[in-house]
Design a protein around this motif. Structure first.
Motif, PDB file in Angstrom:
ATOM      1  N   THR A  51       3.454  -3.191  -1.352  1.00 32.77           N
ATOM      2  CA  THR A  51       3.549  -4.591  -0.962  1.00 32.77           C
ATOM      3  C   THR A  51       3.109  -4.748   0.485  1.00 32.77           C
ATOM      4  OG1 THR A  51       5.391  -4.930  -2.466  1.00 32.77           O
ATOM      5  CG2 THR A  51       5.088  -6.579  -0.741  1.00 32.77           C
ATOM      6  N   PRO A  52       2.083  -5.554   0.743  1.00 31.87           N
ATOM      7  CA  PRO A  52       1.634  -5.756   2.114  1.00 31.87           C
ATOM      8  C   PRO A  52       2.700  -6.459   2.947  1.00 31.87           C
ATOM      9  CG  PRO A  52       0.026  -6.591   0.556  1.00 31.87           C
ATOM     10  CD  PRO A  52       1.258  -6.265  -0.217  1.00 31.87           C
ATOM     11  N   GLN A  53       2.666  -6.200   4.238  1.00 34.83           N
ATOM     12  CA  GLN A  53       3.543  -6.893   5.163  1.00 34.83           C
ATOM     13  C   GLN A  53       2.987  -8.285   5.410  1.00 34.83           C
ATOM     14  OE1 GLN A  53       6.496  -5.143   6.476  1.00 34.83           O
ATOM     15  NE2 GLN A  53       5.762  -4.268   4.575  1.00 34.83           N
ATOM     16  N   VAL A  54       3.854  -9.212   5.794  1.00 35.66           N
ATOM     17  CA  VAL A  54       3.413 -10.557   6.125  1.00 35.66           C
ATOM     18  C   VAL A  54       3.551 -10.707   7.633  1.00 35.66           C
ATOM     19  CG1 VAL A  54       3.822 -13.010   5.818  1.00 35.66           C
ATOM     20  CG2 VAL A  54       4.114 -11.452   3.891  1.00 35.66           C
ATOM     21  N   GLY A  55       2.425 -10.915   8.320  1.00 39.27           N
ATOM     22  CA  GLY A  55       2.435 -11.017   9.772  1.00 39.27           C
ATOM     23  C   GLY A  55       2.054 -12.401  10.225  1.00 39.27           C
ATOM     24  N   LYS A  56       2.388 -12.722  11.480  1.00 40.66           N
ATOM     25  CA  LYS A  56       2.022 -14.014  12.049  1.00 40.66           C
ATOM     26  C   LYS A  56       0.845 -13.856  12.993  1.00 40.66           C
ATOM     27  CE  LYS A  56       6.527 -16.009  11.506  1.00 40.66           C
ATOM     28  NZ  LYS A  56       7.852 -15.913  11.954  1.00 40.66           N
ATOM     29  N   LYS A 131      -0.675  -9.361   5.897  1.00 40.20           N
ATOM     30  CA  LYS A 131      -1.354 -10.615   5.577  1.00 40.20           C
ATOM     31  C   LYS A 131      -0.819 -11.699   6.506  1.00 40.20           C
ATOM     32  CE  LYS A 131      -0.338 -10.603   1.323  1.00 40.20           C
ATOM     33  NZ  LYS A 131      -0.038 -11.566   0.335  1.00 40.20           N
ATOM     34  N   ILE A 132      -1.716 -12.406   7.177  1.00 42.12           N
ATOM     35  CA  ILE A 132      -1.332 -13.482   8.083  1.00 42.12           C
ATOM     36  C   ILE A 132      -1.256 -14.800   7.321  1.00 42.12           C
ATOM     37  CG2 ILE A 132      -1.991 -14.741  10.166  1.00 42.12           C
ATOM     38  CD1 ILE A 132      -3.505 -12.091  10.971  1.00 42.12           C
ATOM     39  N   PHE A 154      -5.962 -11.201   7.200  1.00 46.53           N
ATOM     40  CA  PHE A 154      -5.176  -9.967   7.245  1.00 46.53           C
ATOM     41  C   PHE A 154      -5.622  -9.071   8.387  1.00 46.53           C
ATOM     42  CE2 PHE A 154      -8.988  -8.920   4.948  1.00 46.53           C
ATOM     43  CZ  PHE A 154      -9.279  -7.626   5.335  1.00 46.53           C
ATOM     44  N   TYR A 155      -4.815  -8.074   8.659  1.00 48.19           N
ATOM     45  CA  TYR A 155      -5.211  -6.977   9.541  1.00 48.19           C
ATOM     46  C   TYR A 155      -4.536  -5.697   9.077  1.00 48.19           C
ATOM     47  CZ  TYR A 155      -0.693  -7.363  11.990  1.00 48.19           C
ATOM     48  OH  TYR A 155       0.631  -7.393  12.298  1.00 48.19           O
ATOM     49  N   VAL A 156      -5.110  -4.572   9.470  1.00 46.24           N
ATOM     50  CA  VAL A 156      -4.536  -3.268   9.168  1.00 46.24           C
ATOM     51  C   VAL A 156      -3.987  -2.705  10.472  1.00 46.24           C
ATOM     52  CG1 VAL A 156      -4.948  -0.955   8.250  1.00 46.24           C
ATOM     53  CG2 VAL A 156      -6.199  -2.914   7.301  1.00 46.24           C
TER      54      VAL A 156
END
Length: 196
Positions: A51-56, A131-132, A154-156
């Protein structure tokens, strides 16, 4: 007299056992309803199960190191949509904001609402894929024949290159599957009830 006390004691024990059993059954029912949202929350917080993280905002330095990100799209058989990534693969710098697009088209003659679920493979990379902004956060309603572009930002996280468990990861696959949402099922039921 002794028989009466024994009977009262047995009744009290039976009542306690019955209340305890009822509490256990009630707790199990409550947990079964809460298990899906709690599991989703756990996966989002930990990156478990890919599950991808959710970032701002990245808030991290952009690295010169790169990684390939592949894009996959599937549609559940109950949803008459065409759904595909606009790009199959891109190479991104770690920590850099990126934007990718998917395309969805309603192939039916009725409005349909769908919602996407997603994951990242390999699973161990999920905690580093953030994912932003994403179309999967909301239900998507498409009119008959409507075609839309759906962006994902998104970013890694550069920490993926420092983690001994993920240093071998050279490619990450972001995969979405669209399902017909409950809203579509409810709308169909209302139309059938109204003779539509």
């Amino acid at each position: 007299m002794a028989d009466q006390q024994h009977t009262d004691t047995v009744k009290k024990r039976n009542k306690r056992v019955m209340l305890s059993c009822a509490a256990v059954v009630g707790g199990m029912i409550g947990l079964s309803y809460a298990s899906v949202p709690l599991y989703e929350l756990f996966c989002q917080v930990t990156g478990f199960g890919g599950t991808p993280q959710v970032g701002k905002d990245t808030g991290v330095e952009v690295s010169e190191k790169t990684i390939k990100v592949r894009f996959n799209a599937d549609v559940n058989s109950g949803l008459p949509w065409q759904f595909k990534p606009e790009q199959r693969e891109i190479t991104v710098r770690l920590g850099e904001d990126n934007l990718a697009y998917y395309m969805a088209e309603n192939m039916s003659v009725k409005p349909i609402t769908g919602q996407a679920v997603y994951n990242v493979t390999p699973l161990k990379a999920g905690q580093y894929f953030s994912k932003i902004a994403c179309f999967c956060f909301d239900e998507q309603t498409l009119q008959p024949g409507e075609r839309v572009d759906m962006p994902v930002s998104f970013y890694v996280d550069p920490a993926i290159a420092e983690d001994i468990n993920t240093q071998d990861v050279k490619t990450i696959t972001l995969s979405y599957t669209f399902f017909k949402s409950e809203a579509s099922f409810e709308a169909v039921g209302r139309n059938e009830d109204q003779g539509g």
